[in-house]
Design an enzyme around this catalytic site. Structure first.
Site, short mmCIF file in Angstrom:
data_model
loop_
_atom_site.label_atom_id
_atom_site.label_comp_id
_atom_site.label_asym_id
_atom_site.label_seq_id
_atom_site.Cartn_x
_atom_site.Cartn_y
_atom_site.Cartn_z
N HIS A 133 0.76 -1.05 -0.05
CA HIS A 133 0.08 -0.20 -0.05
C HIS A 133 0.82 1.35 0.10
O HIS A 133 0.26 2.42 -0.11
CB HIS A 133 -1.04 0.02 1.38
CG HIS A 133 -1.92 -1.13 1.26
ND1 HIS A 133 -2.83 -1.36 0.42
CD2 HIS A 133 -2.28 -1.93 2.23
CE1 HIS A 133 -3.34 -2.63 0.46
NE2 HIS A 133 -3.07 -2.77 1.76
N HIS B 76 -6.29 -7.27 -0.36
CA HIS B 76 -6.56 -5.60 -0.54
C HIS B 76 -5.80 -5.28 -1.95
O HIS B 76 -4.77 -5.69 -2.45
CB HIS B 76 -5.99 -5.01 0.49
CG HIS B 76 -6.72 -5.26 1.80
ND1 HIS B 76 -6.07 -6.14 2.86
CD2 HIS B 76 -7.99 -4.85 2.27
CE1 HIS B 76 -7.05 -6.16 3.70
NE2 HIS B 76 -7.86 -5.63 3.55
N ASP C 117 -2.81 -10.62 -2.44
CA ASP C 117 -3.24 -10.11 -1.07
C ASP C 117 -4.56 -9.78 -1.14
O ASP C 117 -4.87 -9.19 -2.44
CB ASP C 117 -2.26 -8.78 -0.63
CG ASP C 117 -2.87 -8.13 0.87
OD1 ASP C 117 -1.99 -8.47 1.71
OD2 ASP C 117 -3.96 -7.59 0.81
N ASP D 255 -4.13 -12.74 4.05
CA ASP D 255 -5.52 -12.24 4.23
C ASP D 255 -6.53 -12.73 3.20
O ASP D 255 -7.61 -12.17 3.37
CB ASP D 255 -5.44 -10.70 4.52
CG ASP D 255 -4.72 -10.09 3.46
OD1 ASP D 255 -4.31 -10.55 2.44
OD2 ASP D 255 -4.43 -8.68 3.48
#
Length: 342
Positions: free
Chosen positions: A158, A195, A193, A282
């Site tokens: 991120h 996200h 991931d 995740d």
């Protein structure tokens, strides 16, 4: 498969952050890396400390002024606000017009996009050595290792070129991909991931030499929001070199594997000579930040399909939080990938 990790990566120890308008325990805890490290040792992975390659590989990806801001930022904040205050931004410059201020509180807002990256006394060393683990993993592959794994913590995908975001300070996967470009003409970076790899998208969007693909729920309704829509395909020299594959929230394991197959087909079409994987556990059905339903056997199958690309590969740890199956998911993926690449 070579593995890299430095104990100083445990030093970043945030206690709380703000989410949905309330303070809550921070999800990105040192214990995550301890669980993964212990699993690796229990399954006969030899862990090597990364070499210190300095700041140049980090500044090759990130704004040098952003990098230079971080080493003493926590100490400066404590001097200004006191030891009991939370080192997060409380003001922002909006659309980033203007100039970087000199005051620490203004600088926090300039270089950080949200409240999820509080600075602690050990943040700088942890972020620095997390990046060094990714660099050493890339160097190992460039020196003929078939695969390597960087146990990066804090994670990185991120982090944008000039700001921290979403638990991340340095974009370890992009740093690894940039490092591989010294050896390989075309590199692919796939983000599995749960996200959006919004930081990687920000960094790579105008580049045509590193193909980026991310699997994630629609950012219109799921964090990290803002970036990662299906129509974001790159610009300039990077036109067509970014691919966002959107998942439904609650997507099944079969749905995720089908999306992975689309991503792998695109990587083959790009003609990648080396691969970086932003590896997030995740995706697990029982992860505290869960949005899709992948189980240990699904992670093993993801590993086998990624390994079947038959590319020199750097695995870079991203998310995967303190859910009950974290160690099992990591074991399934990493042992399967090791077996498939022997």
């Amino acid at each position: 498969m070579k593995v890299f990790f430095d104990a100083r990566q445990l030093g970043h120890a945030p206690t709380t952050y703000f989410r949905r308008g309330a303070a809550m325990p921070h999800q990105e805890q040192p214990q995550r890396a301890e669980i993964l490290r212990d699993m690796l040792l229990a399954n006969d992975f030899a862990i090597t400390a990364p070499a210190d390659n300095g700041l140049d590989p980090i500044k090759a990806v990130h704004n040098p002024d952003y990098v230079d801001f971080l080493p003493d930022a926590h100490a400066r904040f404590v001097e200004s606000a006191g030891p009991d205050a939370l080192a997060i931004p409380t003001m922002h410059p909006g659309l980033r017009r203007g100039k970087e201020p000199k005051d620490i509180h203004g600088q926090l807002g300039w270089w950080m996009t949200d409240t999820s990256t509080p600075l602690t006394a050990g943040t700088w060393d942890a972020a620095y050595w997390s990046a060094q683990s990714a660099i050493s993993a890339a160097d190992a592959v460039a020196q003929d290792a078939r695969a390597s794994y960087a146990l990066c913590r804090p994670p990185g995908h991120h982090a944008m070129r000039d700001c921290a975001n979403g638990f991340c300070f340095f974009n370890n996967a992009c740093i690894a991909a940039e490092r591989l470009r010294k050896t390989y003409g075309k590199v692919a970076l796939i983000d599995v991931d749960v996200h959006t790899g919004n930081g990687s998208l920000d960094i790579l969007y105008a580049r045509g030499d590193i193909f980026f693909v991310s699997l994630h729920p629609d950012p219109a309704t799921y964090p990290t929001f803002y970036l990662g829509h299906a129509d974001e395909t790159g610009e300039g020299e990077g036109e067509g070199a970014s691919l966002n594959i959107l998942l439904e929230q609650g997507a099944s394991q079969d749905d995720v594997l089908a999306a992975l197959d689309r991503a792998l087909e695109a990587i083959r079409g790009f003609g990648a000579e080396a691969l970086v994987v932003s590896l997030g556990f995740d995706m697990a059905a029982d992860d505290p930040l869960a949005a899709v339903q992948v189980y240990p056997e699904g992670f093993a199958e993801m590993a086998r399909r990624l390994a079947a690309l038959d590319l020199p590969t750097v695995l870079v740890q991203e998310g995967g939080y303190l859910g009950p199956s974290l160690a099992d998911n990591a074991r399934s993926f990493l042992t399967s990938f090791r077996e498939a690449t022997r």
